[in-house]
Design an enzyme around this catalytic site. Structure first.
Site, mmCIF file in Angstrom:
data_model
loop_
_atom_site.group_PDB
_atom_site.id
_atom_site.type_symbol
_atom_site.label_atom_id
_atom_site.label_comp_id
_atom_site.label_asym_id
_atom_site.label_seq_id
_atom_site.Cartn_x
_atom_site.Cartn_y
_atom_site.Cartn_z
ATOM 1 N N ASP A 90 1.245 -1.250 -0.012
ATOM 2 C CA ASP A 90 -0.120 0.031 0.152
ATOM 3 C C ASP A 90 0.751 1.145 -0.168
ATOM 4 O O ASP A 90 2.017 1.640 0.486
ATOM 5 C CB ASP A 90 -0.729 -0.438 1.192
ATOM 6 C CG ASP A 90 -1.991 0.552 0.915
ATOM 7 O OD1 ASP A 90 -2.218 1.068 0.003
ATOM 8 O OD2 ASP A 90 -2.986 1.240 2.040
ATOM 9 N N ASN A 133 -10.908 -2.772 -6.323
ATOM 10 C CA ASN A 133 -9.893 -2.115 -6.871
ATOM 11 C C ASN A 133 -10.264 -1.588 -8.264
ATOM 12 O O ASN A 133 -9.911 -0.712 -8.609
ATOM 13 C CB ASN A 133 -8.375 -3.222 -8.079
ATOM 14 C CG ASN A 133 -7.710 -3.172 -5.871
ATOM 15 O OD1 ASN A 133 -6.675 -2.970 -5.472
ATOM 16 N ND2 ASN A 133 -7.704 -1.802 -5.136
HETATM 17 C C1 FPP Z 1 -1.830 0.543 -2.946
HETATM 18 O O1 FPP Z 1 -1.380 1.244 -3.018
HETATM 19 C C2 FPP Z 1 -1.410 -0.221 -4.564
HETATM 20 C C3 FPP Z 1 -2.571 -0.862 -5.490
HETATM 21 C C4 FPP Z 1 -3.961 -0.865 -5.606
HETATM 22 C C5 FPP Z 1 -0.961 -1.986 -6.897
HETATM 23 C C6 FPP Z 1 0.070 -2.688 -5.944
HETATM 24 C C7 FPP Z 1 0.618 -2.836 -7.618
HETATM 25 C C8 FPP Z 1 1.450 -3.265 -7.407
HETATM 26 C C9 FPP Z 1 2.776 -2.925 -6.725
HETATM 27 C C10 FPP Z 1 2.325 -2.928 -9.431
HETATM 28 C C11 FPP Z 1 1.725 -4.744 -10.092
HETATM 29 C C12 FPP Z 1 2.287 -5.712 -8.657
HETATM 30 C C13 FPP Z 1 3.307 -6.583 -9.480
HETATM 31 C C14 FPP Z 1 2.791 -7.681 -8.281
HETATM 32 C C15 FPP Z 1 4.378 -6.790 -10.206
HETATM 33 P P1 FPP Z 1 -2.613 2.600 -3.553
HETATM 34 O O2 FPP Z 1 -3.152 3.252 -5.210
HETATM 35 O O3 FPP Z 1 -3.851 2.308 -2.746
HETATM 36 O O4 FPP Z 1 -2.026 3.515 -2.857
HETATM 37 P P2 FPP Z 1 -2.398 5.401 -1.890
HETATM 38 O O5 FPP Z 1 -3.385 4.641 -0.759
HETATM 39 O O6 FPP Z 1 -1.353 5.387 -1.894
HETATM 40 O O7 FPP Z 1 -3.359 5.785 -2.863
#
Ligand code: FPP
Length: 251
Positions: free
Chosen positions: A28, A76
């Site tokens: 996250d 998501n």
């Molecule tokens: C949460 O951060 C992250 C996600 C919903 C996506 C995670 C995806 C990746 C790390 C990339 C692809 C994965 C792999 C395994 C190659 P957020 O967007 O909710 O962050 P925020 O809370 O700061 O907005």
């Protein structure tokens, strides 16, 4: 800052002979990481994907058995289409690279979630990666994709009910172990340690069944900045806990 976080953060000495078997991470904070730098959210996901590579490789080096990461939840899909498509693109890129290096890395790749809703090309890549790495003995990396914990439990209940209707299972003799075998995580031990960076103190539908006795580690560090040293802190913190699993300590 809550007491347990300040108390645990300074410890970094890890006993590598006594690691948890299974670490799970909620990756996250990518969006906030990008915002802090005046970048689009997608740049945060790209940095997050890069960090996932670093941490997964390191977990293999230190001999961790299982690493599970939350890459995309059933919720998501509510994000803007271009963000969703950027995440799918990063996953595709990662899997293509993983396939190339598979023979060398011997990482076993598995996927938890309803893959049928993903772009077809990604589904095929997941299937291929899983198939090629099926017998590998390095760290097992479980990527949660279109994963929701409640959805996983419902799906398991549905499959169990169908088996009962067909006479293959008996509801009166259902055990926890048997129910676990209907989950995406069938055959994988429960996570010992669940890490959530970025300062959020919740599970967000991540492994609710499997986390019953997990230890939790929260940190304010955002996922793209979650370094090997941060992982050491989490592991060291875990190693100072006393796990009782509902019982009492011996001695
Ligand atoms: C949460 O951060 C992250 C996600 C919903 C996506 C995670 C995806 C990746 C790390 C990339 C692809 C994965 C792999 C395994 C190659 P957020 O967007 O909710 O962050 P925020 O809370 O700061 O907005």
């Amino acid at each position: 800052m809550p007491f347990f976080r300040t108390k645990e953060a300074p410890r970094t000495e890890v006993d590598f002979t006594n690691l948890p078997r299974h670490v799970a991470i909620i990756m996250d904070g990518n969006g906030r990481w990008a915002k802090k730098r005046g970048l689009p959210r997608t740049a945060g996901h790209a940095a997050g994907a890069e960090n996932f590579r670093t941490i997964a490789t390191y977990c293999k080096e230190i001999g961790l058995e299982y690493l599970t990461v939350y890459a995309f939840s059933t919720e998501n899909w509510k994000r803007p289409a271009e963000e969703v498509s950027a995440i799918m693109g990063l996953l595709k890129k990662y899997l293509l690279e993983a396939i190339e290096k598979m023979e060398r890395d011997r990482v076993k790749m598995c996927f938890f979630g309803d893959l049928s809703q993903l772009p077809e090309e990604l589904q095929l890549l997941c299937e291929r990666t899983r198939e090629i790495s099926r017998h590998y003995d390095g760290v097992q990396v479980n990527i949660c994709l279109n994963y929701g914990g409640r959805d996983e439990i419902l799906r398991a209940a549905r499959r169990f009910a169908l088996d009962c209707a067909e006479g293959k299972a008996d509801p009166n003799h259902l055990t926890e172990a048997q129910f676990s075998s209907y989950l995406y995580s069938a055959g994988v031990p429960d996570p010992d340690l669940i890490i959530r960076p970025s300062g959020e103190l919740r599970l967000s539908n991540f492994l609710p069944w499997q986390s019953a006795y997990a230890e939790f580690y929260f940190t304010d560090v955002l996922w793209p900045d979650f370094s090997k040293e941060e992982l050491h802190r989490a592991l060291a913190s875990y190693q100072h806990r006393q796990r009782r699993f509902g019982g009492v300590l011996n001695g």
